[in-house]
Motif scaffolding. Structure first.
Motif, PDB file in Angstrom:
ATOM      1  N   GLU A   1     -45.495  21.192   2.169  1.00  0.00           N
ATOM      2  CA  GLU A   1     -45.798  19.867   2.344  1.00  0.00           C
ATOM      3  C   GLU A   1     -44.750  18.536   1.970  1.00  0.00           C
ATOM      4  O   GLU A   1     -43.667  19.590   1.434  1.00  0.00           O
ATOM      5  CB  GLU A   1     -46.200  19.473   0.958  1.00  0.00           C
ATOM      6  N   LEU A   2     -44.830  17.495   2.089  1.00  0.00           N
ATOM      7  CA  LEU A   2     -43.408  16.635   1.100  1.00  0.00           C
ATOM      8  C   LEU A   2     -44.469  15.254   0.556  1.00  0.00           C
ATOM      9  O   LEU A   2     -45.429  15.100   1.001  1.00  0.00           O
ATOM     10  CB  LEU A   2     -42.594  15.998   3.159  1.00  0.00           C
ATOM     11  N   VAL A   3     -43.484  15.104  -0.492  1.00  0.00           N
ATOM     12  CA  VAL A   3     -43.995  14.036  -1.071  1.00  0.00           C
ATOM     13  C   VAL A   3     -42.272  13.110  -1.104  1.00  0.00           C
ATOM     14  O   VAL A   3     -40.995  13.369  -1.333  1.00  0.00           O
ATOM     15  CB  VAL A   3     -43.510  15.015  -2.757  1.00  0.00           C
ATOM     16  N   VAL A   4     -43.453  12.222  -0.715  1.00  0.00           N
ATOM     17  CA  VAL A   4     -42.388  10.561  -0.128  1.00  0.00           C
ATOM     18  C   VAL A   4     -42.607   9.825  -2.013  1.00  0.00           C
ATOM     19  O   VAL A   4     -44.047   9.259  -1.872  1.00  0.00           O
ATOM     20  CB  VAL A   4     -42.920  10.092   0.534  1.00  0.00           C
ATOM     21  N   ALA A   5     -41.414   9.533  -2.014  1.00  0.00           N
ATOM     22  CA  ALA A   5     -41.749   8.000  -3.347  1.00  0.00           C
ATOM     23  C   ALA A   5     -40.819   6.834  -3.547  1.00  0.00           C
ATOM     24  O   ALA A   5     -39.677   7.042  -3.162  1.00  0.00           O
ATOM     25  CB  ALA A   5     -41.379   9.082  -4.815  1.00  0.00           C
ATOM     26  N   VAL A   6     -41.868   5.594  -3.558  1.00  0.00           N
ATOM     27  CA  VAL A   6     -40.721   4.625  -4.757  1.00  0.00           C
ATOM     28  C   VAL A   6     -41.116   4.397  -5.672  1.00  0.00           C
ATOM     29  O   VAL A   6     -42.247   4.245  -6.353  1.00  0.00           O
ATOM     30  CB  VAL A   6     -41.824   3.289  -3.056  1.00  0.00           C
ATOM     31  N   ALA A   7     -40.129   3.635  -5.729  1.00  0.00           N
ATOM     32  CA  ALA A   7     -39.476   3.107  -7.177  1.00  0.00           C
ATOM     33  C   ALA A   7     -39.470   1.953  -7.830  1.00  0.00           C
ATOM     34  O   ALA A   7     -38.595   1.560  -6.854  1.00  0.00           O
ATOM     35  CB  ALA A   7     -38.460   4.577  -8.168  1.00  0.00           C
ATOM     36  N   LEU A   8     -40.125   1.185  -8.468  1.00  0.00           N
ATOM     37  CA  LEU A   8     -39.677  -0.064  -9.047  1.00  0.00           C
ATOM     38  C   LEU A   8     -39.362  -0.199 -10.728  1.00  0.00           C
ATOM     39  O   LEU A   8     -40.185   0.385 -11.404  1.00  0.00           O
ATOM     40  CB  LEU A   8     -40.717  -1.381  -8.486  1.00  0.00           C
ATOM     41  N   ALA A   9     -39.013  -0.995 -11.414  1.00  0.00           N
ATOM     42  CA  ALA A   9     -39.302  -1.774 -12.105  1.00  0.00           C
ATOM     43  C   ALA A   9     -38.303  -2.802 -12.292  1.00  0.00           C
ATOM     44  O   ALA A   9     -38.382  -3.998 -11.426  1.00  0.00           O
ATOM     45  CB  ALA A   9     -37.496  -1.052 -12.666  1.00  0.00           C
ATOM     46  N   ASP A  10     -38.739  -3.494 -13.320  1.00  0.00           N
ATOM     47  CA  ASP A  10     -39.225  -5.353 -13.352  1.00  0.00           C
ATOM     48  C   ASP A  10     -38.150  -5.696 -14.509  1.00  0.00           C
ATOM     49  O   ASP A  10     -37.883  -6.538 -14.446  1.00  0.00           O
ATOM     50  CB  ASP A  10     -40.904  -4.939 -13.982  1.00  0.00           C
ATOM     51  N   SER A  11     -37.502  -4.598 -14.657  1.00  0.00           N
ATOM     52  CA  SER A  11     -35.735  -4.670 -15.409  1.00  0.00           C
ATOM     53  C   SER A  11     -34.557  -4.168 -15.212  1.00  0.00           C
ATOM     54  O   SER A  11     -34.693  -2.899 -15.014  1.00  0.00           O
ATOM     55  CB  SER A  11     -36.519  -5.447 -16.849  1.00  0.00           C
ATOM     56  N   GLY A  12     -33.652  -4.464 -15.888  1.00  0.00           N
ATOM     57  CA  GLY A  12     -32.732  -3.361 -15.934  1.00  0.00           C
ATOM     58  C   GLY A  12     -32.460  -2.822 -17.674  1.00  0.00           C
ATOM     59  O   GLY A  12     -34.237  -2.332 -17.856  1.00  0.00           O
ATOM     60  N   ARG A  13     -31.836  -2.003 -17.209  1.00  0.00           N
ATOM     61  CA  ARG A  13     -31.740  -0.030 -18.572  1.00  0.00           C
ATOM     62  C   ARG A  13     -31.373  -1.429 -19.798  1.00  0.00           C
ATOM     63  O   ARG A  13     -31.449  -2.136 -19.752  1.00  0.00           O
ATOM     64  CB  ARG A  13     -30.785   0.384 -18.347  1.00  0.00           C
ATOM     65  N   PRO A  14     -32.428  -0.958 -20.935  1.00  0.00           N
ATOM     66  CA  PRO A  14     -32.959  -1.343 -22.147  1.00  0.00           C
ATOM     67  C   PRO A  14     -31.471  -0.919 -22.766  1.00  0.00           C
ATOM     68  O   PRO A  14     -30.628  -0.088 -22.423  1.00  0.00           O
ATOM     69  CB  PRO A  14     -33.474  -0.033 -22.675  1.00  0.00           C
ATOM     70  N   LEU A  15     -31.390  -2.316 -23.085  1.00  0.00           N
ATOM     71  CA  LEU A  15     -29.998  -2.372 -23.959  1.00  0.00           C
ATOM     72  C   LEU A  15     -28.553  -2.598 -23.215  1.00  0.00           C
ATOM     73  O   LEU A  15     -27.812  -2.644 -23.428  1.00  0.00           O
ATOM     74  CB  LEU A  15     -29.231  -1.720 -25.448  1.00  0.00           C
ATOM     75  N   ALA A  16     -28.711  -2.504 -22.007  1.00  0.00           N
ATOM     76  CA  ALA A  16     -27.639  -2.337 -21.282  1.00  0.00           C
ATOM     77  C   ALA A  16     -26.513  -3.355 -21.423  1.00  0.00           C
ATOM     78  O   ALA A  16     -26.987  -4.974 -22.388  1.00  0.00           O
ATOM     79  CB  ALA A  16     -28.095  -3.301 -19.847  1.00  0.00           C
ATOM     80  N   ARG A  17     -25.142  -2.742 -21.764  1.00  0.00           N
ATOM     81  CA  ARG A  17     -24.291  -3.462 -22.044  1.00  0.00           C
ATOM     82  C   ARG A  17     -23.577  -3.120 -20.748  1.00  0.00           C
ATOM     83  O   ARG A  17     -22.172  -3.592 -21.119  1.00  0.00           O
ATOM     84  CB  ARG A  17     -23.317  -3.476 -23.130  1.00  0.00           C
ATOM     85  N   VAL A  18     -23.645  -2.182 -20.442  1.00  0.00           N
ATOM     86  CA  VAL A  18     -21.730  -2.576 -18.935  1.00  0.00           C
ATOM     87  C   VAL A  18     -21.742  -3.367 -17.902  1.00  0.00           C
ATOM     88  O   VAL A  18     -22.655  -3.966 -17.865  1.00  0.00           O
ATOM     89  CB  VAL A  18     -21.948  -0.799 -18.296  1.00  0.00           C
ATOM     90  N   ARG A  19     -20.420  -3.594 -18.382  1.00  0.00           N
ATOM     91  CA  ARG A  19     -20.724  -4.830 -17.324  1.00  0.00           C
ATOM     92  C   ARG A  19     -18.837  -4.401 -15.856  1.00  0.00           C
ATOM     93  O   ARG A  19     -18.169  -3.584 -16.679  1.00  0.00           O
ATOM     94  CB  ARG A  19     -20.148  -6.445 -18.129  1.00  0.00           C
ATOM     95  N   PRO A  20     -18.854  -5.992 -15.157  1.00  0.00           N
ATOM     96  CA  PRO A  20     -18.260  -5.402 -14.377  1.00  0.00           C
ATOM     97  C   PRO A  20     -16.614  -5.288 -14.463  1.00  0.00           C
ATOM     98  O   PRO A  20     -16.466  -6.052 -15.536  1.00  0.00           O
ATOM     99  CB  PRO A  20     -18.046  -5.867 -12.635  1.00  0.00           C
ATOM    100  N   ASP A  21     -15.525  -4.857 -13.979  1.00  0.00           N
ATOM    101  CA  ASP A  21     -14.142  -4.997 -14.188  1.00  0.00           C
ATOM    102  C   ASP A  21     -13.990  -6.553 -14.268  1.00  0.00           C
ATOM    103  O   ASP A  21     -13.999  -6.942 -13.460  1.00  0.00           O
ATOM    104  CB  ASP A  21     -12.955  -4.434 -13.689  1.00  0.00           C
TER     105      ASP A  21
END
Length: 184
Positions: free
Chosen positions: A164-184
């Motif tokens: 067998e082979l399992v194929v998956a698609v993942a979606l999210a309706d927002s970014g990580r909770p409490l995200a604070r990491v920012r690019p330099d």
């Protein structure tokens, strides 16, 4: 579909708190996965050409993206992050997973999500039934959107079987909770 789908699984994760800090609105991720049965592998390879798997990848991209988006019950334009993955059983070549995920699946997924333009992160893995795969996510319109870098896990107790082979698609309706990491 040319290869039989034995089942489809849709898994929704809704985070309402992160380390006891309420998350409002809740952060939601969904994985829609199809379990495919492949029989008749030969020592020379699974198929004369991988072209049939490219087309199947496109069909699965459309089907699974639709199921995942429907589970979130949001407009297609509300999807902020996405990813894809494949788990192959011990008797399925890894190249079959690559053939499903790469040439056409991403294009089909983006066609279901107006405005989505980013490369879709992916992972393939050989595993026994019950193994977990962490599906990488990043922004659907900006692949460098740091707050949308995330993962969602999938584990099916009885898949993938050796053939067998399992194929998956993942979606999210927002970014990580409490995200604070920012690019330099």
């Amino acid at each position: 579909m040319s290869q039989p789908i034995t089942r489809i699984v849709v898994h929704v994760v809704e985070r309402r708190a992160e380390l006891e800090v309420p998350v409002e609105p809740p952060h939601r991720q969904v994985v829609a996965a199809a379990v495919l049965r492949f029989d008749g592998w030969s020592a020379d390879g699974p198929l004369e050409s991988l072209e049939a798997l490219y087309e199947l990848g496109a069909e699965l991209g459309t089907l699974l993206t639709g199921r995942a988006r429907s589970a979130l019950d949001v407009a297609p334009s509300a999807i902020e992050a996405y990813g894809k993955a494949a788990l192959v059983g011990t008797a399925v070549p890894l190249e079959c997973a690559a053939a499903l995920l790469h040439p056409r699946m991403g294009r089909a997924m983006r066609a279901c999500l107006p405005g989505a333009t980013s490369l879709i992160p992916s992972v393939t893995k050989r595993s026994a039934p019950g193994a977990s795969v962490d599906i990488p996510l990043h922004g659907s319109t900006d692949m460098w959107s740091f707050e949308r870098f995330d993962t969602v896990s999938l584990s099916l107790a009885d898949a993938p079987a050796p053939n067998e082979l399992v194929v998956a698609v993942a979606l999210a309706d927002s970014g990580r909770p409490l995200a604070r990491v920012r690019p330099d």
